[in-house]
Design a protein around this motif. Structure first.
Motif, PDB file in Angstrom:
ATOM      1  N   TYR A  12       0.276  -1.175   0.577  1.00 24.83           N
ATOM      2  CA  TYR A  12      -0.196   0.367  -0.082  1.00 24.83           C
ATOM      3  C   TYR A  12       1.035   1.126  -0.298  1.00 24.83           C
ATOM      4  O   TYR A  12       0.102   2.192  -0.680  1.00 24.83           O
ATOM      5  CB  TYR A  12      -0.807   0.328   1.168  1.00 24.83           C
ATOM      6  N   LYS A  13       1.778   1.225   0.509  1.00 29.96           N
ATOM      7  CA  LYS A  13       2.874   2.112   0.791  1.00 29.96           C
ATOM      8  C   LYS A  13       3.768   2.974  -0.649  1.00 29.96           C
ATOM      9  O   LYS A  13       4.122   4.077  -0.940  1.00 29.96           O
ATOM     10  CB  LYS A  13       3.937   2.540   1.785  1.00 29.96           C
ATOM     11  N   TYR A  15       1.979   2.671  -3.668  1.00 29.85           N
ATOM     12  CA  TYR A  15       0.902   3.668  -4.021  1.00 29.85           C
ATOM     13  C   TYR A  15       0.647   5.032  -3.515  1.00 29.85           C
ATOM     14  O   TYR A  15       1.076   5.285  -2.233  1.00 29.85           O
ATOM     15  CB  TYR A  15      -0.532   2.971  -4.119  1.00 29.85           C
ATOM     16  N   SER A  16       0.345   6.433  -4.580  1.00 29.40           N
ATOM     17  CA  SER A  16       0.249   7.284  -3.928  1.00 29.40           C
ATOM     18  C   SER A  16      -1.019   7.720  -3.266  1.00 29.40           C
ATOM     19  O   SER A  16      -2.162   7.129  -4.163  1.00 29.40           O
ATOM     20  CB  SER A  16       0.837   8.719  -5.103  1.00 29.40           C
ATOM     21  N   ALA A  17      -1.125   8.817  -2.433  1.00 28.41           N
ATOM     22  CA  ALA A  17      -2.291   9.038  -1.816  1.00 28.41           C
ATOM     23  C   ALA A  17      -3.241   9.869  -2.939  1.00 28.41           C
ATOM     24  O   ALA A  17      -4.256   9.286  -2.824  1.00 28.41           O
ATOM     25  CB  ALA A  17      -1.925  10.007  -1.206  1.00 28.41           C
ATOM     26  N   LEU A  18      -2.558  10.226  -3.697  1.00 28.51           N
ATOM     27  CA  LEU A  18      -3.453  10.988  -5.162  1.00 28.51           C
ATOM     28  C   LEU A  18      -4.131   9.766  -5.661  1.00 28.51           C
ATOM     29  O   LEU A  18      -5.317   9.924  -6.142  1.00 28.51           O
ATOM     30  CB  LEU A  18      -2.456  11.779  -6.391  1.00 28.51           C
ATOM     31  N   LEU A  20      -4.838   7.148  -5.002  1.00 29.66           N
ATOM     32  CA  LEU A  20      -6.310   6.428  -3.439  1.00 29.66           C
ATOM     33  C   LEU A  20      -7.353   7.637  -4.228  1.00 29.66           C
ATOM     34  O   LEU A  20      -8.428   7.039  -3.880  1.00 29.66           O
ATOM     35  CB  LEU A  20      -5.919   6.521  -2.145  1.00 29.66           C
ATOM     36  N   LEU A  21      -7.390   9.195  -3.995  1.00 34.92           N
ATOM     37  CA  LEU A  21      -8.508   9.838  -3.671  1.00 34.92           C
ATOM     38  C   LEU A  21      -9.434   9.814  -5.201  1.00 34.92           C
ATOM     39  O   LEU A  21      -9.924   9.312  -4.704  1.00 34.92           O
ATOM     40  CB  LEU A  21      -7.703  11.163  -3.632  1.00 34.92           C
ATOM     41  N   GLN A  24     -11.374   6.394  -4.712  1.00 37.78           N
ATOM     42  CA  GLN A  24     -12.298   6.837  -4.310  1.00 37.78           C
ATOM     43  C   GLN A  24     -13.132   7.896  -4.948  1.00 37.78           C
ATOM     44  O   GLN A  24     -14.495   8.023  -4.358  1.00 37.78           O
ATOM     45  CB  GLN A  24     -11.488   7.376  -2.869  1.00 37.78           C
ATOM     46  N   ARG A  25     -13.188   9.172  -5.923  1.00 35.60           N
ATOM     47  CA  ARG A  25     -13.877   9.391  -5.859  1.00 35.60           C
ATOM     48  C   ARG A  25     -14.063   8.562  -7.027  1.00 35.60           C
ATOM     49  O   ARG A  25     -15.923   8.638  -7.646  1.00 35.60           O
ATOM     50  CB  ARG A  25     -13.089  10.951  -6.610  1.00 35.60           C
ATOM     51  N   PRO A  66      -7.977  -2.074  -2.008  1.00 40.67           N
ATOM     52  CA  PRO A  66      -7.903  -1.065  -1.949  1.00 40.67           C
ATOM     53  C   PRO A  66      -7.550   0.253  -3.305  1.00 40.67           C
ATOM     54  O   PRO A  66      -8.051   0.701  -3.820  1.00 40.67           O
ATOM     55  CB  PRO A  66      -7.822   0.308  -1.367  1.00 40.67           C
ATOM     56  N   PHE A  67      -6.874   0.072  -3.737  1.00 41.71           N
ATOM     57  CA  PHE A  67      -7.237   0.232  -5.726  1.00 41.71           C
ATOM     58  C   PHE A  67      -6.992  -0.583  -6.901  1.00 41.71           C
ATOM     59  O   PHE A  67      -6.777  -0.348  -7.996  1.00 41.71           O
ATOM     60  CB  PHE A  67      -4.905  -0.156  -5.240  1.00 41.71           C
ATOM     61  N   GLY A  91     -12.710   3.232   8.954  1.00 43.55           N
ATOM     62  CA  GLY A  91     -11.331   3.189   8.206  1.00 43.55           C
ATOM     63  C   GLY A  91     -10.738   1.779   8.472  1.00 43.55           C
ATOM     64  O   GLY A  91     -11.553   0.621   8.808  1.00 43.55           O
ATOM     65  N   MET A  92      -9.685   1.965   8.148  1.00 38.11           N
ATOM     66  CA  MET A  92      -8.817   0.083   7.781  1.00 38.11           C
ATOM     67  C   MET A  92      -8.631   0.129   9.323  1.00 38.11           C
ATOM     68  O   MET A  92      -7.807   0.906   9.748  1.00 38.11           O
ATOM     69  CB  MET A  92      -7.776   0.389   6.704  1.00 38.11           C
TER      70      MET A  92
END
Lengths: 491, 491
Positions: A12-13, A15-18, A20-21, A24-25, A66-67, A91-92
């Motif tokens: 998971y680390k 992957y970038s937060a962007l 994931l955002l 999620q969108r 999540p990805f 949350g996770m």
């Protein structure tokens, strides 16, 4: 997308937060997204986990990658509720972060113990040659949601089982702890449920033995076993893989089934006086891995993964997949399991927009959203088709073909929209009592239909993928029926 | 945590997904987290944005810095609802990704245009010397939630304003588009609201002029102006910074205020026959940046940031901060703005657990959760204190000190739990009509109290940070009162 092993098990680390955002969108804004059912914050959702009541709240987690819409590196995503209907994202809660769950914090259950919740789950470990070892692991969650994993596995896999040994359901009886697990024998590759016990919880687990519950072989593997006590009976809910269809008929790739016994003998691992031939828990297209538990309010509840292994869905292209069912209250009547909406589901109804109907009807006024409850009784001795989610040109609809004289209902999702798992057929047929009224309580949530039949004697759950403007509800010919329709609010 | 500029403006892609999942867990599982109000998925929430009705749904976004309780690089996080109460997370909708909004997709509004929603917002740009240029930008959102930004700014900052020129509220009147913005003059640093207009929407914007609305100077800057039409009046809601307290008294670091006029002259940028001296929109501790709009259902609604600039909150230590208020329906009566809960708030009530009370009461039975609505009428001509969120040892409580003879209510959050913004006082006093019953409708949500006074004539909103077991409700002496209490479900 073609998901390579490397992509699926990327940490998971990395992957970038962007990213994931954006995922999620994509999940949050999909027209097919559920509005009053638990759905993935992003990526793929599968089995419900840790369904429990703790600290004045209901809890459930879901298996989540999540990805993307792939069975990759899994964690538990945690939800809580005060009424079994309105769920809040917490949350996770369990992520792969040690040698035992390095390749997935897989399915498990939860048991409230005073002011802490004990989680028991399967850690999926693979070595460098990709050989799998499953560990049954423990963790404590406190009231503030902090989780501490136990340092050592609770149960290591006995040599007699293959790598398929997982999905512990933990429970407490008369001061002892028990867990049942899905297992496959190494020799002969036969599916079983295995019973374990401990008096210490954090240690001391030892095998009681394979659960005796049927004279028939339950295929090559059993997943997600659940033992619940319902109205004086012991009910075993489980997912046999490769079950011979002559033992019990099913159409989905793998079924979710149940057996009923007069009780359960924990000393001898036996479902006492079992119903022997398992029945389908759900007669629709998409239920699997249901999790059930006996709640402190005296009821038994179940919640299901609406999704199937080895199956793709249209939203895969939007990088998310699947949802959980609504929570179902369990009862046993006449040797069969009944499943009913929990009473708090009524709080979703927009009573101000309730529409009642009765008579010999060609149609029911069209709701302006695929988010409603339709309660309808079709009078006995009629034949026809109730069409839901119908397009204006009549080309598309979910067809409920009924014969209330002979006593049969066939659900046809073949023309509702984008096809799903057509290899396993586009219809499901349910036998009913001949010459009886047919009561249907139907919940529609944008891409999910849950149909409770005759007070929950049967439930048919299915995903559909239709244009969100297709909202016509009509009979193929005037039909004697009555009922009500309510738009439902978001959860 | 000490947030350096570099940390605050680090690109989202440079954070890991694992970090974000941990931050979402931290926010989602905080004991202080809201359960029926919009709260940040992670990090910091501030202004509501784009409050609108579009595609059969209510929409609102919030300003969000996802990576901690700091005012860092901001985006819009989008929520939608079918009843203004049950909001569903739709994900990040406007992110900094071009030269104009490189340092933040800042606040703005939305206007439904057929089957698309037009978003108008402030892009925050800084050059390498950290000199700021604000751009007013446009974007289209379609029914599926896809957003396309316009290539060029709608409005570039006129030289007469300083870098503080932002927060456009867009509206349509008689076939013309208008936008009001918060602005600071470059010379003299005076706060104003600036009116612009266009007939083309995507281009052709030109200034009408500074809005005339008061003889008094509104401090050194006005943020978040909103013009709404309520019961035949024009109401201007705005946030003056640095307002002289002799013009209008306030205790918060910056107030959220309103003026009422008989109408608004768009040709001459004038609030006609203005009330001249602004009044506090909220008489509590924590409301700012409220956004209001005229909805197609004929009502005007407002939603507020519950949080203040330049203020820290205890949850900063948990890496999240702030929430939005519930939606408030606006009315004008006797020259004052009334704010009331929307009718769908009643759907949160757990009627089965409703508790009614009446008489001369020492106390009200303790709810088992900080998630309830308390409707209470305290009879006239009494003096005392109603304590909420009380600890068993009586050391902690939120105190509502009332004098229904003189006509005064003082809210004291000094002893409820962890201190917040004590530099700005721990009490707020509200003047009431002398010798009148006092009607309070109080909403408690774990760390938020919203107190509607006398049918919404005043609203006092405040955050508190108390032990979640502190649920006693009692008078300091037996008091004549009556009312009802309902536990509320999650949204």
């Amino acid at each position: 997308m073609d998901w390579t092993r490397e992509m699926r098990y990327r940490p998971y680390k990395d992957y970038s937060a962007l990213d994931l955002l954006k995922l999620q969108r994509q999940a949050g804004s999909s027209p097919a997204q559920l509005h009053y059912h638990i759905h993935p914050a992003s990526g793929l959702l599968n089995d419900p986990n840790g369904f429990s009541y703790f600290n004045h709240e209901w809890h459930v987690s879901y298996q989540n990658f999540p990805f993307g819409a792939a069975h990759g590196l899994k964690s538990w995503m945690h939800m809580s509720s005060n009424d079994l209907v309105h769920w809040q994202e917490r949350g996770m809660v369990l992520t792969p972060d040690n040698q035992y769950d390095s390749h997935g914090a897989y399915s498990g259950s939860a048991l409230a113990q005073g002011d802490r919740l004990f989680l028991m789950y399967t850690g999926n470990h693979r070595d460098k040659d990709w050989v799998r070892t499953p560990y049954q692991l423990g963790a404590w969650m406190d009231k503030d949601g902090h989780v501490e994993k136990l340092a050592k596995p609770l149960i290591e896999k006995p040599a007699k089982f293959s790598e398929h040994f997982r999905d512990p359901q933990i429970m407490e009886k008369d001061g002892h702890y028990y867990a049942i697990l899905g297992a496959q024998t190494a020799e002969g590759e036969a599916g079983h449920i295995d019973l374990w016990t401990s008096d210490q919880l954090e240690s001391g687990w030892h095998e009681v033995g394979l659960v005796q519950m049927s004279q028939y072989q339950m295929g090559y593997m059993i997943e997600c076993p659940n033992l619940v006590f319902v109205d004086g009976y012991a009910v075993m809910i489980f997912c046999p893989q490769g079950l011979n269809k002559q033992v019990s008929s099913y159409q989905n790739v793998y079924p979710n089934m149940y057996l009923i016994g007069d009780g359960f003998n924990f000393d001898h691992a036996e479902l006492v006086n079992s119903s022997d031939k398992p029945l389908n828990l759900d007669c629709g297209f998409d239920v699997y891995a249901s999790q059930a538990f006996n709640a402190p309010d005296g009821h038994a509840y179940a919640i299901s993964w609406v999704g199937l292994p080895d199956t793709t869905y249209p939203t895969d292209d939007e990088n998310w997949a699947n949802c959980l069912s609504q929570v179902k209250e369990l009862h046993v009547k006449d040797g069969k399991l009944y499943q009913q909406p929990v009473s708090a589901m009524r709080t979703l109804r927009v009573d101000a927009k309730r529409y009642d109907f009765a008579g010999t009807l060609p149609m029911i006024p069209e709701p302006d959203t695929q988010q409603y409850e339709l309660s309808i009784t079709i009078a006995k001795d009629q034949e026809g088709s109730l069409n839901l989610l119908g397009s204006q040109d009549n080309h598309h609809a979910l067809k409920l073909n009924f014969d209330t004289k002979k006593g049969q209902l066939t659900i046809d999702r073949g023309q509702v929209g984008q096809p799903v798992a057509t290899d396993h057929g586009t219809t499901r047929t349910i036998d009913l009592t001949a010459s009886h009224d047919l009561e249907l309580q139907i919940f529609i949530d944008h891409s999910l239909a849950e149909i409770f039949i005759n007070g929950g004697a049967q439930v048919a759950t299915l995903r559909y993928f239709a244009d969100q403007n297709n909202n016509r509800i009509y009979f193929n010919q005037p039909t004697k029926a009555q009922g009500s329709l309510w738009p439902l609010s978001n959860m």
